[in-house]
Design a protein around this motif. Structure first.
Motif, PDB file in Angstrom:
ATOM      1  N   GLN A 137     -63.686 -15.983 -39.352  1.00  0.00           N
ATOM      2  CA  GLN A 137     -64.916 -15.236 -39.545  1.00  0.00           C
ATOM      3  C   GLN A 137     -64.767 -14.428 -40.841  1.00  0.00           C
ATOM      4  OE1 GLN A 137     -64.897 -13.202 -35.678  1.00  0.00           O
ATOM      5  NE2 GLN A 137     -64.515 -11.268 -36.724  1.00  0.00           N
ATOM      6  N   ALA A 197     -75.992 -11.806 -37.185  1.00  0.00           N
ATOM      7  CA  ALA A 197     -74.550 -11.568 -37.266  1.00  0.00           C
ATOM      8  C   ALA A 197     -74.135 -10.418 -36.370  1.00  0.00           C
ATOM      9  CB  ALA A 197     -74.135 -11.278 -38.709  1.00  0.00           C
ATOM     10  N   ARG A 198     -72.941 -10.534 -35.844  1.00  0.00           N
ATOM     11  CA  ARG A 198     -72.239  -9.443 -35.156  1.00  0.00           C
ATOM     12  C   ARG A 198     -71.244  -8.894 -36.165  1.00  0.00           C
ATOM     13  NH1 ARG A 198     -69.254  -5.637 -33.034  1.00  0.00           N
ATOM     14  NH2 ARG A 198     -68.754  -5.666 -30.817  1.00  0.00           N
ATOM     15  N   VAL A 199     -71.284  -7.591 -36.427  1.00  0.00           N
ATOM     16  CA  VAL A 199     -70.484  -6.984 -37.493  1.00  0.00           C
ATOM     17  C   VAL A 199     -69.611  -5.869 -36.923  1.00  0.00           C
ATOM     18  CG1 VAL A 199     -70.555  -5.766 -39.710  1.00  0.00           C
ATOM     19  CG2 VAL A 199     -72.283  -7.518 -39.189  1.00  0.00           C
ATOM     20  N   PHE A 219     -67.347 -10.056 -39.774  1.00  0.00           N
ATOM     21  CA  PHE A 219     -68.608 -10.501 -39.175  1.00  0.00           C
ATOM     22  C   PHE A 219     -68.506 -11.960 -38.753  1.00  0.00           C
ATOM     23  CE2 PHE A 219     -68.778 -11.518 -43.649  1.00  0.00           C
ATOM     24  CZ  PHE A 219     -69.314 -12.799 -43.682  1.00  0.00           C
ATOM     25  N   SER A 222     -73.644 -14.437 -34.204  1.00  0.00           N
ATOM     26  CA  SER A 222     -73.723 -13.911 -32.843  1.00  0.00           C
ATOM     27  C   SER A 222     -73.833 -15.041 -31.829  1.00  0.00           C
ATOM     28  CB  SER A 222     -74.951 -13.006 -32.696  1.00  0.00           C
ATOM     29  OG  SER A 222     -74.879 -11.902 -33.560  1.00  0.00           O
TER      30      SER A 222
END
Length: 244
Positions: A137, A197-199, A219, A222
């Motif tokens: 990632q 996105a998951r950050v 990140f 998701s």
């Protein structure tokens, strides 16, 4: 050799908080056979496939149940095959529970870091550099004052100018909660073309010169509600053994 291959090499300190199992314990000769005695062969097949079919920068996405002593949840794991500076091959994974931030229900959270665990003496410094560069990632460092990015890894570079823009937006929010050590963001748009996105943003431990000036940022795409529904409705979700 199912007794010696794919032995765990590294875990972040947060593993102790999530699972109740310390990195030192897990990396003391354990592997899928010791922890999943019923279906360890499937884990070996999966990891062998990652090492032959998902050589960095290719990434395999896995959504699966997880039941260590301290948690019963569903994980979003991303895996790739990396090589360190000595030419040794590793299956490298980034893993986190699918939570309200991952699903975008909570779009911001500020908290403390997990308590640090003792350093793993068997890991040399150059390995960490190789792993950071090849994480499955995106990741980089951000100057907390100027917002300038550095040490951008390969999947971070692939996002282009969008990474600078996203880092500026999350840094502004981080500054609103300066007493925290780790900040999470869900449903972040404008970074990935086909997904929110998951950050994560977190403070460095201060072990190296300049650490106090920088934040780490990472990140990934998701996971979705559909991913979660499909996993929970499958037979594997019921039959998956407990991680001992």
């Amino acid at each position: 050799d199912v007794d010696t291959d794919f032995q765990y090499f590294f875990f972040n300190s947060v593993m102790a908080q999530w699972s109740g199992l310390t990195p030192a314990f897990l990396t003391n000769g354990r592997n899928a056979k010791t922890d999943f005695p019923i279906d360890f062969e499937a884990y070996f097949r999966d990891d062998a496939a990652v090492c032959t079919e998902f050589i960095h920068p290719l990434v395999k996405k896995i959504i699966e149940p997880w039941q260590p002593p301290h948690m019963s949840t569903v994980l979003h794991t991303r895996k790739t095959a990396m090589r360190d500076s000595r030419g040794h091959a590793f299956m490298l994974g980034c893993v986190a529970p699918i939570d309200d931030i991952e699903l975008g229900i909570t779009t911001f959270s500020a908290r403390s870091l997990a308590p640090p665990q003792p350093a793993l003496a068997h890991i040399h410094d150059a390995w960490y550099e190789s792993a950071w560069a090849q994480l499955p990632q995106g990741a980089c460092l951000v100057n907390a004052s100027t917002g300038v990015l550095s040490d951008v890894n390969s999947l971070g570079v692939a996002t282009g100018p969008a990474l600078d823009d996203m880092a500026g937006r999350v840094l502004a929010r981080v500054r609103d909660a300066p007493d925290a050590e780790c900040w999470g963001f869900g449903g972040v748009d404008g970074l990935l073309s086909d997904s929110h996105a998951r950050v994560w943003v977190w403070k460095l431990r201060g072990d190296l010169p300049g650490d106090e000036e920088h934040l780490a940022l990472s990140f990934r795409p998701s996971a979705s509600v559909t991913d979660l529904r499909n996993t929970l409705s499958s037979a594997d979700a019921v039959e998956r053994p407990i991680f001992k």
